[in-house]
Design a protein around this motif. Structure first.
Motif, PDB file in Angstrom:
ATOM      1  N   TYR A  21       0.819  -1.215   0.000  1.00 24.91           N
ATOM      2  CA  TYR A  21       0.000   0.000   0.000  1.00 24.91           C
ATOM      3  C   TYR A  21       0.853   1.265   0.000  1.00 24.91           C
ATOM      4  CZ  TYR A  21      -3.684  -3.300   1.243  1.00 24.91           C
ATOM      5  OH  TYR A  21      -4.557  -4.345   1.247  1.00 24.91           O
ATOM      6  N   ALA A  22       2.131   1.159   0.346  1.00 27.43           N
ATOM      7  CA  ALA A  22       3.010   2.329   0.368  1.00 27.43           C
ATOM      8  C   ALA A  22       3.582   2.655  -1.007  1.00 27.43           C
ATOM      9  CB  ALA A  22       4.150   2.106   1.358  1.00 27.43           C
ATOM     10  N   ILE A  23       3.462   1.733  -1.983  1.00 31.38           N
ATOM     11  CA  ILE A  23       4.049   1.965  -3.310  1.00 31.38           C
ATOM     12  C   ILE A  23       3.436   3.186  -4.001  1.00 31.38           C
ATOM     13  CG2 ILE A  23       4.277   0.995  -5.637  1.00 31.38           C
ATOM     14  CD1 ILE A  23       4.696  -1.723  -4.370  1.00 31.38           C
ATOM     15  N   PRO A  24       2.101   3.380  -4.006  1.00 30.75           N
ATOM     16  CA  PRO A  24       1.551   4.586  -4.653  1.00 30.75           C
ATOM     17  C   PRO A  24       2.028   5.886  -4.030  1.00 30.75           C
ATOM     18  CG  PRO A  24      -0.178   2.943  -4.283  1.00 30.75           C
ATOM     19  CD  PRO A  24       1.021   2.478  -3.540  1.00 30.75           C
ATOM     20  N   ALA A  25       2.533   5.834  -2.800  1.00 29.78           N
ATOM     21  CA  ALA A  25       2.982   7.062  -2.144  1.00 29.78           C
ATOM     22  C   ALA A  25       4.363   7.499  -2.612  1.00 29.78           C
ATOM     23  CB  ALA A  25       2.990   6.866  -0.627  1.00 29.78           C
ATOM     24  N   TYR A  63      16.739  12.666 -15.532  1.00 28.90           N
ATOM     25  CA  TYR A  63      15.697  11.971 -14.758  1.00 28.90           C
ATOM     26  C   TYR A  63      16.120  10.560 -14.354  1.00 28.90           C
ATOM     27  CZ  TYR A  63      12.598  15.727 -16.256  1.00 28.90           C
ATOM     28  OH  TYR A  63      12.037  16.945 -16.473  1.00 28.90           O
ATOM     29  N   VAL A  64      17.281  10.111 -14.824  1.00 27.08           N
ATOM     30  CA  VAL A  64      17.708   8.754 -14.510  1.00 27.08           C
ATOM     31  C   VAL A  64      17.892   8.565 -13.006  1.00 27.08           C
ATOM     32  CG1 VAL A  64      19.589   7.089 -14.761  1.00 27.08           C
ATOM     33  CG2 VAL A  64      18.773   8.354 -16.753  1.00 27.08           C
ATOM     34  N   GLN A  65      18.534   9.574 -12.370  1.00 29.52           N
ATOM     35  CA  GLN A  65      18.834   9.444 -10.952  1.00 29.52           C
ATOM     36  C   GLN A  65      17.576   9.391 -10.071  1.00 29.52           C
ATOM     37  OE1 GLN A  65      18.778  11.867  -8.288  1.00 29.52           O
ATOM     38  NE2 GLN A  65      19.883  10.567  -6.806  1.00 29.52           N
ATOM     39  N   PRO A  66      16.628  10.320 -10.201  1.00 36.69           N
ATOM     40  CA  PRO A  66      15.441  10.231  -9.347  1.00 36.69           C
ATOM     41  C   PRO A  66      14.549   9.026  -9.684  1.00 36.69           C
ATOM     42  CG  PRO A  66      15.218  12.028 -10.898  1.00 36.69           C
ATOM     43  CD  PRO A  66      16.631  11.557 -10.989  1.00 36.69           C
ATOM     44  N   VAL A  67      14.455   8.685 -10.976  1.00 45.10           N
ATOM     45  CA  VAL A  67      13.636   7.535 -11.356  1.00 45.10           C
ATOM     46  C   VAL A  67      14.241   6.241 -10.799  1.00 45.10           C
ATOM     47  CG1 VAL A  67      12.831   6.140 -13.291  1.00 45.10           C
ATOM     48  CG2 VAL A  67      12.631   8.633 -13.374  1.00 45.10           C
ATOM     49  N   SER A  68      15.576   6.158 -10.858  1.00 41.90           N
ATOM     50  CA  SER A  68      16.241   4.969 -10.316  1.00 41.90           C
ATOM     51  C   SER A  68      15.988   4.826  -8.823  1.00 41.90           C
ATOM     52  CB  SER A  68      17.752   5.040 -10.589  1.00 41.90           C
ATOM     53  OG  SER A  68      18.009   5.019 -11.966  1.00 41.90           O
ATOM     54  N   MET A  69      16.057   5.949  -8.122  1.00 43.08           N
ATOM     55  CA  MET A  69      15.815   5.900  -6.679  1.00 43.08           C
ATOM     56  C   MET A  69      14.366   5.532  -6.367  1.00 43.08           C
ATOM     57  SD  MET A  69      17.229   6.013  -3.773  1.00 43.08           S
ATOM     58  CE  MET A  69      18.816   6.742  -4.199  1.00 43.08           C
ATOM     59  N   ALA A  70      13.429   6.057  -7.163  1.00 43.46           N
ATOM     60  CA  ALA A  70      12.018   5.734  -6.953  1.00 43.46           C
ATOM     61  C   ALA A  70      11.762   4.255  -7.211  1.00 43.46           C
ATOM     62  CB  ALA A  70      11.143   6.601  -7.860  1.00 43.46           C
ATOM     63  N   LEU A  71      12.319   3.714  -8.276  1.00 39.25           N
ATOM     64  CA  LEU A  71      12.160   2.301  -8.567  1.00 39.25           C
ATOM     65  C   LEU A  71      12.825   1.429  -7.505  1.00 39.25           C
ATOM     66  CD1 LEU A  71      12.716   2.258 -12.435  1.00 39.25           C
ATOM     67  CD2 LEU A  71      10.557   2.013 -11.197  1.00 39.25           C
ATOM     68  N   ALA A  72      13.966   1.898  -6.971  1.00 42.60           N
ATOM     69  CA  ALA A  72      14.642   1.147  -5.914  1.00 42.60           C
ATOM     70  C   ALA A  72      13.760   1.060  -4.665  1.00 42.60           C
ATOM     71  CB  ALA A  72      15.972   1.804  -5.584  1.00 42.60           C
ATOM     72  N   LEU A  73      13.110   2.185  -4.310  1.00 38.00           N
ATOM     73  CA  LEU A  73      12.205   2.175  -3.164  1.00 38.00           C
ATOM     74  C   LEU A  73      11.027   1.214  -3.397  1.00 38.00           C
ATOM     75  CD1 LEU A  73      12.100   5.970  -2.229  1.00 38.00           C
ATOM     76  CD2 LEU A  73      13.243   4.130  -0.974  1.00 38.00           C
ATOM     77  N   MET A  74      10.525   1.212  -4.631  1.00 40.51           N
ATOM     78  CA  MET A  74       9.426   0.307  -4.957  1.00 40.51           C
ATOM     79  C   MET A  74       9.868  -1.156  -4.804  1.00 40.51           C
ATOM     80  SD  MET A  74       7.307  -0.157  -8.508  1.00 40.51           S
ATOM     81  CE  MET A  74       8.679  -1.051  -9.244  1.00 40.51           C
ATOM     82  N   CYS A  75      11.075  -1.469  -5.270  1.00 45.50           N
ATOM     83  CA  CYS A  75      11.578  -2.838  -5.150  1.00 45.50           C
ATOM     84  C   CYS A  75      11.790  -3.231  -3.695  1.00 45.50           C
ATOM     85  CB  CYS A  75      12.881  -2.980  -5.937  1.00 45.50           C
ATOM     86  SG  CYS A  75      12.665  -2.925  -7.725  1.00 45.50           S
ATOM     87  N   ILE A  76      12.234  -2.277  -2.875  1.00 46.09           N
ATOM     88  CA  ILE A  76      12.413  -2.553  -1.454  1.00 46.09           C
ATOM     89  C   ILE A  76      11.076  -2.886  -0.796  1.00 46.09           C
ATOM     90  CG2 ILE A  76      13.020  -1.517   0.766  1.00 46.09           C
ATOM     91  CD1 ILE A  76      15.250   0.004  -0.688  1.00 46.09           C
ATOM     92  N   LEU A  77      10.034  -2.131  -1.160  1.00 46.95           N
ATOM     93  CA  LEU A  77       8.705  -2.415  -0.611  1.00 46.95           C
ATOM     94  C   LEU A  77       8.181  -3.769  -1.085  1.00 46.95           C
ATOM     95  CD1 LEU A  77       7.075   1.127  -0.930  1.00 46.95           C
ATOM     96  CD2 LEU A  77       7.797  -0.026   1.164  1.00 46.95           C
ATOM     97  N   LEU A  78       8.449  -4.106  -2.345  1.00 47.74           N
ATOM     98  CA  LEU A  78       8.036  -5.417  -2.841  1.00 47.74           C
ATOM     99  C   LEU A  78       8.751  -6.538  -2.098  1.00 47.74           C
ATOM    100  CD1 LEU A  78       7.928  -4.753  -6.695  1.00 47.74           C
ATOM    101  CD2 LEU A  78       5.974  -5.186  -5.209  1.00 47.74           C
ATOM    102  N   ALA A  79      10.039  -6.319  -1.815  1.00 48.69           N
ATOM    103  CA  ALA A  79      10.793  -7.334  -1.085  1.00 48.69           C
ATOM    104  C   ALA A  79      10.286  -7.474   0.345  1.00 48.69           C
ATOM    105  CB  ALA A  79      12.273  -6.982  -1.092  1.00 48.69           C
ATOM    106  N   LEU A  80       9.951  -6.320   0.974  1.00 49.89           N
ATOM    107  CA  LEU A  80       9.435  -6.363   2.340  1.00 49.89           C
ATOM    108  C   LEU A  80       8.064  -7.053   2.399  1.00 49.89           C
ATOM    109  CD1 LEU A  80      10.405  -2.793   3.618  1.00 49.89           C
ATOM    110  CD2 LEU A  80      11.393  -4.974   4.335  1.00 49.89           C
ATOM    111  N   ALA A  81       7.282  -6.955   1.334  1.00 52.23           N
ATOM    112  CA  ALA A  81       5.986  -7.625   1.286  1.00 52.23           C
ATOM    113  C   ALA A  81       6.141  -9.138   1.166  1.00 52.23           C
ATOM    114  CB  ALA A  81       5.158  -7.095   0.118  1.00 52.23           C
TER     115      ALA A  81
END
Length: 333
Positions: A21-25, A63-81
């Protein structure tokens, strides 16, 4: 990239789904960060060629740097799930019941009061009874003037069908009905049995007329070894009436002895005067001797959180690597 497809995401069982549920944020966090820090950001004014446009590929690389960081956060949340695939298998175990069928094959079993005769009707119903059992060991003992074991306890039901089909009165030449001997052979076969229950089903149409062992004594011996006896009287017990003075009624069933045998071995007595009644008798026995099953569920769990964790590490390294290049703002800490 298949791990980010909808089919893969939908197929997973998520151990901690609330992290999803935190991914859309994540985009909202970056938008708020950009809005709050817009005025405080430092810029270096450098003249550039007028031919450059905002849509230039160098501009898009920022935009590579912020997009990469955003995708990394998404992957971390997926792993935590903790995405998983779960394979379940249910195995049914039972100790089974040991059942010995004692079938009377004397000449009187050819009487026609059951269709087509007593023995054939008993064979058909016994076959259906065997078909309805599961994981039970079943054996067959035949008797007339003497008794012997036709088939030992087995779970090979096809073998049992063959033996039941071959039952005939001429299998035993000695005339008579040795019920006591048949019970003794059955007890001998089952005394060392390890089944959760030991049952003998005696199918006969007459009283004990031969053999060296009294049926009641044999029944008490069966009880001592934990063998329960169900007795089935097959045939019509009607006695001749006033209008039957010229008619000879043969092969009458002696119910009293079969009742005593069942009572002595904690069993039950049944009477089957026609085919339907015989079917109902075996149906009742089938209900009385239900197998107790134990279901064991095996679960095989495979985790896939490492896949998203590895992607997160790669994306974070990419974000750090591009931060101090022309793709990032070198004036920002």
């Amino acid at each position: 990239m298949k791990w980010f497809g909808w089919e893969a995401i939908r197929s997973f069982h998520w151990a901690h789904p609330y992290f999803l549920y935190a991914i859309p944020a994540i985009p909202l966090v970056f938008l708020l960060r950009n809005a709050f820090h817009r005025k405080s950001r430092q810029f270096l004014t450098i003249p550039y060629e007028a031919t450059e446009t905002p849509d230039d590929w160098l501009t898009r690389l920022r935009y590579v740097q912020p997009v990469s960081m955003a995708l990394a956060l998404m992957c971390i949340l997926l792993a935590l799930a903790r995405p998983q695939t779960i394979t379940e298998r249910t195995d049914r175990f039972s100790e089974g019941i040991d059942i010995m069928l004692l079938v009377d094959v004397s000449d009187s079993m050819l009487e026609k009061d059951l269709n087509p005769d007593r023995l054939t009707a008993a064979k058909r119903v016994a076959r259906d009874f065997v078909r309805g059992r599961l994981q039970d060991r079943i054996g067959i003992i035949v008797f007339a003037g003497e008794a012997y074991s036709l088939c030992p306890l087995t779970t090979d039901y096809e073998l049992l069908y063959g033996f039941l089909e071959d039952l005939k009165p001429d299998m035993i030449r000695t005339a008579g009905t040795a019920i006591g001997s048949a019970l003794a052979v059955g007890v001998n076969r089952m005394r060392d049995s390890k089944g959760q229950s030991k049952v003998t089903i005696l199918i006969s149409d007459g009283d004990n007329t031969s053999g060296n062992l009294d049926p009641i004594t044999a029944a008490r011996l069966a009880k001592a070894f934990g063998v329960r006896i169900y007795t089935i009287a097959v045939g019509n017990t009607r006695r001749p009436g006033k209008n039957d003075s010229l008619r000879v009624v043969s092969a009458q069933v002696d119910e009293s002895e079969l009742q005593e045998i069942a009572a002595a071995a904690d069993g039950k007595y049944f009477r089957a005067t026609d085919n339907d009644a015989l079917v109902k008798v075996f149906t009742q026995i089938n209900k009385l001797e239900k197998v107790k099953f134990k279901n064991v569920v095996f679960r095989e769990v495979t985790d896939y959180y490492r896949v998203y964790l590895y992607w997160a590490v790669v994306l974070i390294l990419l974000a750090f690597a591009t931060k101090s290049t022309f793709m990032g703002n070198i004036l920002e800490d």
